[in-house]
Scaffold this motif. Structure first.
Motif, mmCIF file in Angstrom:
data_model
loop_
_atom_site.group_PDB
_atom_site.id
_atom_site.type_symbol
_atom_site.label_atom_id
_atom_site.label_comp_id
_atom_site.label_asym_id
_atom_site.label_seq_id
_atom_site.Cartn_x
_atom_site.Cartn_y
_atom_site.Cartn_z
ATOM 1 N N ILE A 114 0.992 -1.142 0.193
ATOM 2 C CA ILE A 114 -0.034 -0.088 0.002
ATOM 3 C C ILE A 114 0.915 1.133 -0.105
ATOM 4 C CG2 ILE A 114 -1.798 1.196 1.335
ATOM 5 C CD1 ILE A 114 -2.648 -1.547 2.483
ATOM 6 N N ALA A 115 2.005 1.322 0.790
ATOM 7 C CA ALA A 115 2.856 2.468 0.990
ATOM 8 C C ALA A 115 3.378 2.758 -0.704
ATOM 9 C CB ALA A 115 3.997 2.268 1.651
ATOM 10 N N ILE A 123 7.288 8.342 1.020
ATOM 11 C CA ILE A 123 6.746 6.967 1.433
ATOM 12 C C ILE A 123 6.811 6.003 0.521
ATOM 13 C CG2 ILE A 123 4.887 5.659 2.536
ATOM 14 C CD1 ILE A 123 3.937 8.077 4.191
ATOM 15 N N ALA A 124 6.461 6.415 -0.846
ATOM 16 C CA ALA A 124 6.533 5.733 -2.007
ATOM 17 C C ALA A 124 7.783 5.309 -2.286
ATOM 18 C CB ALA A 124 5.672 6.162 -3.060
ATOM 19 N N ARG A 125 8.656 6.213 -2.363
ATOM 20 C CA ARG A 125 10.165 5.969 -2.900
ATOM 21 C C ARG A 125 10.905 5.076 -1.538
ATOM 22 N NH1 ARG A 125 7.846 7.255 -6.083
ATOM 23 N NH2 ARG A 125 8.495 8.632 -8.051
ATOM 24 N N VAL A 126 10.445 5.367 -0.262
ATOM 25 C CA VAL A 126 10.999 4.451 0.567
ATOM 26 C C VAL A 126 10.553 3.030 0.526
ATOM 27 C CG1 VAL A 126 11.230 3.773 3.054
ATOM 28 C CG2 VAL A 126 11.588 6.380 2.246
ATOM 29 N N THR A 128 9.702 1.541 -2.478
ATOM 30 C CA THR A 128 10.417 1.175 -3.646
ATOM 31 C C THR A 128 11.619 0.594 -3.248
ATOM 32 O OG1 THR A 128 8.858 2.392 -5.038
ATOM 33 C CG2 THR A 128 10.757 1.512 -5.767
ATOM 34 N N VAL A 129 12.436 1.382 -2.411
ATOM 35 C CA VAL A 129 14.087 1.075 -2.429
ATOM 36 C C VAL A 129 14.175 -0.080 -1.700
ATOM 37 C CG1 VAL A 129 15.909 1.821 -1.334
ATOM 38 C CG2 VAL A 129 14.708 3.357 -2.770
ATOM 39 N N TYR A 130 13.118 -0.154 -0.505
ATOM 40 C CA TYR A 130 13.213 -1.659 0.436
ATOM 41 C C TYR A 130 12.951 -2.828 -0.512
ATOM 42 C CZ TYR A 130 11.493 -4.724 3.905
ATOM 43 O OH TYR A 130 11.259 -5.821 4.561
ATOM 44 N N ILE A 131 11.830 -2.675 -1.243
ATOM 45 C CA ILE A 131 11.154 -4.026 -2.136
ATOM 46 C C ILE A 131 12.381 -4.249 -3.202
ATOM 47 C CG2 ILE A 131 9.555 -4.697 -3.708
ATOM 48 C CD1 ILE A 131 7.502 -3.083 -2.160
ATOM 49 N N GLU A 132 12.913 -3.312 -3.937
ATOM 50 C CA GLU A 132 13.857 -3.647 -4.903
ATOM 51 C C GLU A 132 15.182 -4.100 -4.365
ATOM 52 O OE1 GLU A 132 13.048 -3.989 -7.787
ATOM 53 O OE2 GLU A 132 11.051 -3.245 -7.528
ATOM 54 N N ASN A 396 3.198 -8.406 -4.676
ATOM 55 C CA ASN A 396 1.923 -9.125 -4.917
ATOM 56 C C ASN A 396 0.643 -8.303 -4.599
ATOM 57 O OD1 ASN A 396 3.198 -11.268 -5.628
ATOM 58 N ND2 ASN A 396 3.026 -12.321 -3.726
ATOM 59 N N VAL A 397 0.741 -7.343 -3.361
ATOM 60 C CA VAL A 397 -0.290 -6.399 -2.954
ATOM 61 C C VAL A 397 -0.346 -5.293 -3.987
ATOM 62 C CG1 VAL A 397 -1.038 -4.750 -1.143
ATOM 63 C CG2 VAL A 397 -0.263 -7.348 -0.567
ATOM 64 N N ARG A 398 0.780 -4.799 -4.280
ATOM 65 C CA ARG A 398 0.658 -3.871 -5.352
ATOM 66 C C ARG A 398 -0.048 -4.173 -6.790
ATOM 67 N NH1 ARG A 398 3.875 -1.408 -9.504
ATOM 68 N NH2 ARG A 398 5.103 -3.226 -9.604
ATOM 69 N N GLY A 399 0.547 -5.489 -7.002
ATOM 70 C CA GLY A 399 -0.180 -5.935 -8.439
ATOM 71 C C GLY A 399 -1.731 -6.053 -8.247
ATOM 72 N N GLY A 400 -2.090 -6.566 -7.202
ATOM 73 C CA GLY A 400 -3.525 -6.653 -7.089
ATOM 74 C C GLY A 400 -4.472 -5.507 -6.849
ATOM 75 N N ILE A 401 -3.675 -4.636 -6.299
ATOM 76 C CA ILE A 401 -4.450 -3.390 -6.158
ATOM 77 C C ILE A 401 -4.395 -2.383 -7.639
ATOM 78 C CG2 ILE A 401 -4.229 -0.903 -5.370
ATOM 79 C CD1 ILE A 401 -3.030 -1.922 -2.681
ATOM 80 N N ARG A 402 -3.368 -2.643 -8.275
ATOM 81 C CA ARG A 402 -3.245 -2.089 -9.738
ATOM 82 C C ARG A 402 -4.448 -2.880 -10.498
ATOM 83 N NH1 ARG A 402 -0.896 2.636 -10.641
ATOM 84 N NH2 ARG A 402 1.279 2.874 -9.727
ATOM 85 N N ALA A 403 -4.950 -4.089 -10.341
ATOM 86 C CA ALA A 403 -5.621 -4.840 -11.136
ATOM 87 C C ALA A 403 -7.141 -4.493 -11.060
ATOM 88 C CB ALA A 403 -5.488 -6.344 -10.821
#
Length: 510
Positions: A114-115, A123-126, A128-132, A396-403
């Motif tokens: 969600i972030a 918040i979005a960049r932090v 993204t950096v964490y996940i990648e 997975n959560v980001r992809g589900g929300i985008r769907a």
């Protein structure tokens, strides 16, 4: 001229090999025969090799004395314990890591997903950096980092970091208080189970009434207001008590009066300000205690200033979220459910006279006495699996929300729903049908990746059974077969549960 009539002539019969049905049956028989022949060859070859080495097969070794130590078990263990107890110890240790890791990885993963879609740039960049970053580093390397570079770099026992609630951390692990319930506490455990069922039932009933009538039942709304005041009082009492422990000279009457004031304001239009004040106190006291324990050489004034800034940030976040709430008649009765879940066990605890004492770890000359010592191997494995798996769950959560169609968001906005309510009521329920299938795979991966604990010395199933037990008994086939059966059972049970849940949240075509 005579014309020959061929209408009654039969068509030439096709070859059996050209018949797709017959050809399919032949192919299946050939494949099945090849598989049976291959398995038979393996079994016969293994039996001949074992006979040549004068070895026997069987599971009688499980009832022999193990004769080795296990550093961490959930039940009493000694060298006189049997091999089946070693199998059980490794199994329980694996289940412990899997259960804790799945719980915290799910919470952290949904937060990250969600972030990453947040409108706040930072918040979005932090996220993204964490996940990648985490996704592209090998898990084993991360486990080595948390174990050797973080936990093993902690101070010695006598210089342990003291955390709130009498928790200590050092090179030997995490020391936490040990709960010591009496016999009457069994009724409290029964009350906890009953309160969970009651909470779920009330929530489902209130939601169904809201769906059918457009509003929650009046009794639930009224009870939720009362519960909101009670919960606010209890939370404020805890926050101001922590503040009183940090600042000397604050009497109990002042703390109690401040908590009463917060409870009164919680049912008025000034509720956002009262909750912001409680959030500020919580942020200030908790962060001050943590920073003081972890950095004792930093001047207290500097620690207090940093803690105050963090408290202000929490207060601002709390104020914004509370100010955006809809009227109490349109809110989900969360305070009522919290009061049911906590109030029933608390009443039973008081009515039965049950006692729940805690054995606090006490530092002696060379080690701590009392409490529960969580070894650094367990802490590193749980932390590493949680951090690693949460990055994949976040994607997975980001992809589900985008769907979910953007029209659903626009429709929710047109109804006047705030961002939090749009996510909770509209977006996430529709996204779950996309999130659940890959989420199942991540749960399975976390459970199977717990076997990497053998690399840092955690006594999970592979380390205890496939490692030590196999080396001592030489029963390779039996040990490997049992270990494979355990992981297969874990995977099938997890998949069955998640498939059942996926069926509940899937959209039904009309």
């Amino acid at each position: 001229m005579a014309v020959q009539d061929n209408m009654g002539a039969r068509a030439p019969r096709a070859s059996l090999l050209n018949d797709p049905v017959i050809r399919g049956i032949v192919y299946q028989v050939l494949v099945a025969g090849a598989v049976v022949a291959f398995i038979s060859w393996i079994v016969l070859n293994t039996a001949q090799n074992l006979a040549a080495q004068n070895k026997t097969t069987g599971f009688d070794f499980l009832f022999r004395t193990a004769g080795f130590d296990i550093s961490f078990t959930l039940f009493p263990w000694s060298r006189t314990s049997l091999y089946w107890e070693a199998f059980l110890a490794g199994l329980l240790n694996t289940l412990l890591v899997a259960a804790i890791g799945i719980f915290f990885a799910t919470l952290l993963g949904f937060t990250l997903g969600i972030a990453r879609l947040s409108s706040n740039w930072l918040i979005a960049r932090v996220a993204t950096v964490y996940i990648e970053t985490i996704r592209n580093l090998p898990l084993l390397l991360q486990l080595f980092f948390w174990y050797f570079a973080v936990l093993k770099a902690m101070p010695a026992v006598r210089q342990s970091f003291e955390l709130p609630l009498d928790i200590f951390i050092n090179q030997r692990g995490l020391m936490v208080p040990r709960p010591m319930p009496d016999h009457e506490f069994t009724w409290v455990l029964v009350a906890i189970g009953f309160s969970v069922i009651a909470t779920i039932a009330v929530g489902i009933w209130a939601t169904r009434v809201r769906t059918a009538t457009g509003r929650y039942p009046s009794a639930v709304v009224l009870a939720s207001k009362v519960a909101d005041a009670i919960v606010s009082f209890l939370v404020a009492l805890l926050a101001f008590t922590l503040l009183g422990n940090m600042i000397s000279g604050v009497s109990g009457a002042v703390i109690f009066g401040a908590a009463i004031l917060v409870a009164i304001l919680s049912v008025t239009r000034l509720a956002p300000f009262s909750r912001a004040a409680v959030a500020f106190v919580f942020g200030l006291t908790i962060l001050y205690a943590l920073l003081t324990a972890m950095f004792p050489d930093v001047p207290p004034l500097l620690v207090a200033a940093g803690s105050a800034l963090a408290g202000l940030a929490m207060a601002w976040i709390s104020f914004e979220r509370t100010a955006e709430r809809p009227p109490s008649e349109g809110r989900f009765p969360l305070p009522l459910l919290v009061l049911i879940a906590v109030g029933i066990p608390a009443f039973v605890y008081w009515a039965t006279g049950a006692q729940l004492a805690f054995e606090v770890p006490v530092l002696e000359r060379f080690n701590f006495r009392g409490g529960v010592q969580l070894p650094p191997e367990l802490v590193a494995l749980v932390f590493g699996l949680t951090v690693y798996t949460a990055a994949f769950i976040g994607e997975n959560v980001r992809g589900g929300i985008r769907a979910v169609s953007h029209g659903q968001t626009e429709a929710a906005q047109s109804l006047g729903l705030k961002e939090g309510d749009r996510l909770r009521l509209v977006i996430i329920p529709q996204a779950m049908r996309v999130i659940v299938p890959p989420l199942t795979s991540q749960y399975l991966n976390l459970t199977k990746n717990s076997s990497l604990g053998a690399a840092i010395g955690y006594p999970e199933l592979v380390n205890v059974f496939t490692g030590t037990t196999l080396n001592q008994t030489g029963k390779a086939i039996e040990v490997i077969a049992l270990t494979m059966a355990v992981y297969l059972t874990f995977s099938l049970l997890t998949s069955a549960f998640m498939n059942w849940y996926n069926g509940r949240v899937a959209l039904v075509e009309r």
